[in-house]
Design an enzyme around this catalytic site. Structure first.
Site, PDB file in Angstrom:
ATOM      1  N   THR A  64       0.856  -1.189   0.000  1.00 32.11           N
ATOM      2  CA  THR A  64       0.000   0.000   0.000  1.00 32.11           C
ATOM      3  C   THR A  64       0.885   1.229   0.000  1.00 32.11           C
ATOM      4  OG1 THR A  64      -0.021   0.215   2.389  1.00 32.11           O
ATOM      5  CG2 THR A  64      -1.766  -1.096   1.412  1.00 32.11           C
TER       6      THR A  64
ATOM      7  N   GLU B 114      -5.806  -3.953   1.082  1.00 26.60           N
ATOM      8  CA  GLU B 114      -5.922  -5.060   2.035  1.00 26.60           C
ATOM      9  C   GLU B 114      -7.116  -5.964   1.751  1.00 26.60           C
ATOM     10  OE1 GLU B 114      -5.550  -1.890   2.655  1.00 26.60           O
ATOM     11  OE2 GLU B 114      -4.067  -1.509   4.239  1.00 26.60           O
TER      12      GLU B 114
ATOM     13  N   LYS C 199     -12.377  17.390  14.139  1.00 24.55           N
ATOM     14  CA  LYS C 199     -13.042  17.398  15.450  1.00 24.55           C
ATOM     15  C   LYS C 199     -13.209  18.835  15.908  1.00 24.55           C
ATOM     16  CE  LYS C 199     -10.949  13.128  15.375  1.00 24.55           C
ATOM     17  NZ  LYS C 199      -9.764  12.759  14.569  1.00 24.55           N
TER      18      LYS C 199
ATOM     19  N   TRP D  73     -17.973  15.873  15.237  1.00 25.30           N
ATOM     20  CA  TRP D  73     -17.215  15.500  14.044  1.00 25.30           C
ATOM     21  C   TRP D  73     -17.744  16.201  12.801  1.00 25.30           C
ATOM     22  CZ3 TRP D  73     -16.695   9.408  14.556  1.00 25.30           C
ATOM     23  CH2 TRP D  73     -15.761   9.124  15.567  1.00 25.30           C
TER      24      TRP D  73
END
Lengths: 538, 538
Positions: free
Chosen positions: B181, B326, B434, B439
């Site tokens: 990755t 993945e 944040k 959020w």
């Protein structure tokens, strides 16, 4: 990669979560049910709790004697869902065979449809391992029965824990299901399906080029759930969120036609006999079948004329497929390759009348007398298959040694394969007619006869011949209204231009009915005896 | 059932036999190649013979530094075909990372495209395990190079044995491939793909409701073959007999558009940046794209406006998908369920702009701060996935412990999930803003900005704020012709009706370009530094 086993239970779990609102439409004796996958999931979990409570343990066999309906579907997932084994029993077998099967599989519990209770009552005292019976009925009262102990399915479900979990931590090669083949000779032979095999087979059914099952489909398996898991369609349909129509006990062609119209069925599956019956119904009634994108036909070879009629007259794509109890069952599906779309209509029909192309995930080999045959569409050989959803043995049966050799399943089917890799069944190894040292395909003659307007069914068998060793005789059932209107000569003349002279049947006999196996295949062994009796041969 | 392992080699073997005439159309530096699967099969078998001859053994890593073309495809099957491991290396990484990757994977041989040779020549003395280099060129002469020993791919092939067999007798959990990755921080992390994982993933790609790859498709993976095996499309396409178009080195949007028109591509796949580029090309040229049945878009979230333009202006179905290195990579595909077809156009677009529904075979779990989140489309949580084509670790890397916990892969993606089970990515865990204990999704703001006609790209990052902890700042690249014609205020006013006041960016900065990772994702770490520098923050 993660070591996550492929499990049957996980397929229903997927449907519960992601296709919670989609429906299973199920006909039982008394009513039509509509349940969502969320409900099917909860009921299945309850049933798993019940099975555990009744002492069903890992590896125990759970027998079913039932038609196609939602309760049967729930057992499809509940039995493997707790690590036990779904054993679907062919209710059309003789009592002797049913006794043999239940004892041989050592079923611990039997789930029985109401109308099948009498059959089991008669043989119950010969069942050695069954500890409990469950009747699947819509009625609130248990029917009067000599079976003991006898439970009501719905009552049991009410007591089951809806939070029971599907087993996850198992070996994916563990048995999940089993089914006995309706052998034409000898005792039935048991085939065991693993979790892995069923899940991989479900992937194969979802491939665009095989059945292409999808969420937007409405599938109606007409092939019985007691016959090779209704070709695996209920498993794959559940997993993929397909709406399912389960047509219930003792359905008629009329009920099937009504379901297709009312529920807008997109894909259905069954043996040629079913489609011959449906065709008669469609010819009599006025049904809207425009929702159908595919009739999957397997079990035995469909006559070319049947395919043509469905497609040209009713605009219903008719897809030929091939498989066996030992193969879960899908092995080949007959679709044209993209570059064959430019062929002429008759050529396309010829191609699609064959059994088709091997599905991804399997291997095949066609063995003639001198090794693998040429891919020329002419050389005949026995089809051998191999792969993760092909059985490796018959369950506790010494006939394993014949059919499973060197890692290949010997299908007993004689095929040709053309240069595209498409197989065509020409016969069963045991039904090929050996005349003067050459082979004659009984199936080719049958298909040719069934293409005649007057012919409903035709079966060709060998009779002993002092000069040629064997010679073919055709047994024909005429369509309604044609009896006494078609002569042997007319049918012989119809065949003449299509075959070499020595292929033509020596005789054509007219029958009211051709004996069939419990799953609708011609019972040639029985037919041969009838023909020999007709000629007073020994 | 038979114990037949799922192997990568068997997929090409299937194509060789059953799709012998179907083609792979491959662009290399010098020419356009057209090879049949029969030829690809024979060449791959020769290559397997060559690899064995060069001392490549079971488990050895075979590195590739190459674009999308047929030789790369042949290595896809040849390396796992002899039991060794295909290691595709991202050619867009920095030399330091490429050195790290090759040494970390311990590649024994490297297959290199001609134009990438200089890159490897520069670092060759730092490669510790490589014993041979192979250049993939159409030219008959080897290029001048300091690499030693250097072989010509085509010359090697001539010496290879075309009867070399694909290895069958292996554990399906053995490694078949690996890919690192492109981490935004730290060294790249290696992911190993098993034979089992690749085959099961190919089944998933063939399902009608995911990519639905079929024999009649003409697929063009634009996503690089060095990036998660081009999302597995070359594997599945080969197996299913799909015609493949491999667009070769350094392609332009123009070349892609030409391929689509000339080769009648039906399905293509890549990241949003590619489709933004293609859109510009389509707007300038006059191309027939009517053959396209699907653009698969993943890698990062596609702006809603992009989807809308492709569908309404060009009538090209645009299918959003989600995955990661993945995860082999397919995890979700965004298609409407059958009963959602009756929604209004805008609602349908809203739904399809989400990342979609989990593909069959995987499990997911979305973990908020208090356990699993509600399926209400509102609660945010990290997406965890599990299944047979999900990695269980990073290769020899102690960062495994963070991402793989209790049998689940923690994707680092923050999502919501609606009552249909459809996920929507709202951010990366590390990119969430944040603000005042709440959020803010940077992705939502980006998508909203990119829906403005003037905006080409937008990336929103957090800057430290003494009062609110963090506050969002938007970085915008305008479309050509719009610079100086659109003000901050106009964009702020555009956002206002769509968000709560405290979600609105404190500032909007205009950029010529937004820094990206080697696979086209916004490089927010870098961007944050640029923004902080702009404000002279430390």
């Amino acid at each position: 990669m993660m070591q996550v086993p492929l499990t049957v239970g996980s397929m229903l779990e997927h449907a519960e979560k992601f296709f919670a609102k989609k429906q299973v439409i199920s006909q039982t004796h008394d009513q039509l049910h509509r349940l969502t996958y969320k409900e099917i999931g909860e009921r299945t979990r309850r049933l798993m709790g019940v099975l555990k409570g009744l002492g069903i343990n890992h590896g125990d066999r759970v027998g079913t004697l039932a038609w196609n309906h939602h309760r049967h579907l729930e057992i499809y997932f509940a039995a493997p869902g707790i690590g036990s084994v779904l054993h679907t029993i062919n209710i059309r077998l003789s009592p002797e065979h049913i006794i043999y099967i239940i004892n041989h599989a050592e079923d611990k519990i039997l789930f029985i449809d109401e109308d099948i209770l009498p059959l089991i009552e008669k043989v119950a005292d010969q069942l050695k391992t069954v500890e409990a019976f469950v009747v699947m009925t819509d009625k609130s009262e248990l029917p009067t029965s000599s079976l003991q102990p006898l439970y009501s399915y719905e009552e049991l479900l009410r007591s089951g824990n809806p939070a029971t979990e599907f087993i996850k931590d198992i070996d994916e090669n563990d048995p999940a299901g089993m089914c006995y083949t309706s052998a034409t000779t000898g005792k039935p032979k048991g085939v065991v399906y693993s979790h892995r095999g069923i899940v991989l087979h479900s992937f194969a059914l979802g491939l665009t080029d095989s059945a292409g099952l999808s969420e937007s489909d409405i599938s109606m398996p007409v092939v019985p759930q007691f016959h090779v898991n209704a070709w695996g369609i209920p498993f794959a349909s559940t997993w993929l969120g397909t709406t399912q129509v389960l047509p219930g006990p003792r359905f008629t062609p009329k009920r099937l036609a009504e379901f297709i119209e009312r529920e807008k069925v997109t894909i259905t599956a069954g043996v040629p006999t079913i489609w011959l019956g449906l065709l008669r119904e469609l010819e009599q009634g006025d049904y809207d079948t425009s929702s159908l994108r595919a009739i999957l036909c397997g079990g035995s070879a469909a006559p070319r004329g049947l395919i043509k009629t469905f497609e040209s007259k009713y605009n219903i794509p008719f897809i030929h497929a091939y498989g066996a109890t030992e193969t879960t069952p899908i092995v080949t599906v007959s679709r044209l390759k993209s570059y064959q779309q430019s062929l002429g209509e008759e050529e396309k029909l010829d191609q699609r009348s064959k059994q088709g192309l091997l599905v991804p995930g399997l291997e095949m080999k066609i063995m003639g007398s001198d090794g693998e045959v040429k891919w020329d569409g002419l050389e005949m050989g026995e089809l051998l298959v191999r792969g993760p959803w092909i059985a490796s043995e018959y369950y506790n049966d010494d006939r394993t040694a014949n059919a499973f050799q060197d890692g290949w399943f010997h299908t007993g089917d004689v095929v040709t394969v053309d240069e595209e890799g498409v197989i065509k069944i020409v016969d069963r190894t045991k039904d090929l007619i050996k005349s003067g040292g050459e082979w004659i395909s009984s199936v080719d003659l049958e298909n040719a006869l069934m293409a005649h307007d007057a012919v409903f069914e035709a079966s060709v068998v060998a009779i002993p011949d002092p000069e040629w060793q064997e010679r073919p005789v055709a047994c024909v059932v005429l369509n309604e209204g044609f009896s006494d209107k078609v002569s042997k000569d007319e049918l012989q003349n119809f065949l003449k231009p299509q075959f070499a002279k020595w292929w033509l049947p020596d005789d054509i006999l007219f029958f009211d009915e051709i004996p069939k196996t419990s799953v609708g295949k011609f019972l040639k062994r029985e037919l041969r005896e009838q023909v020999k009796a007709h000629y007073k041969m020994s």
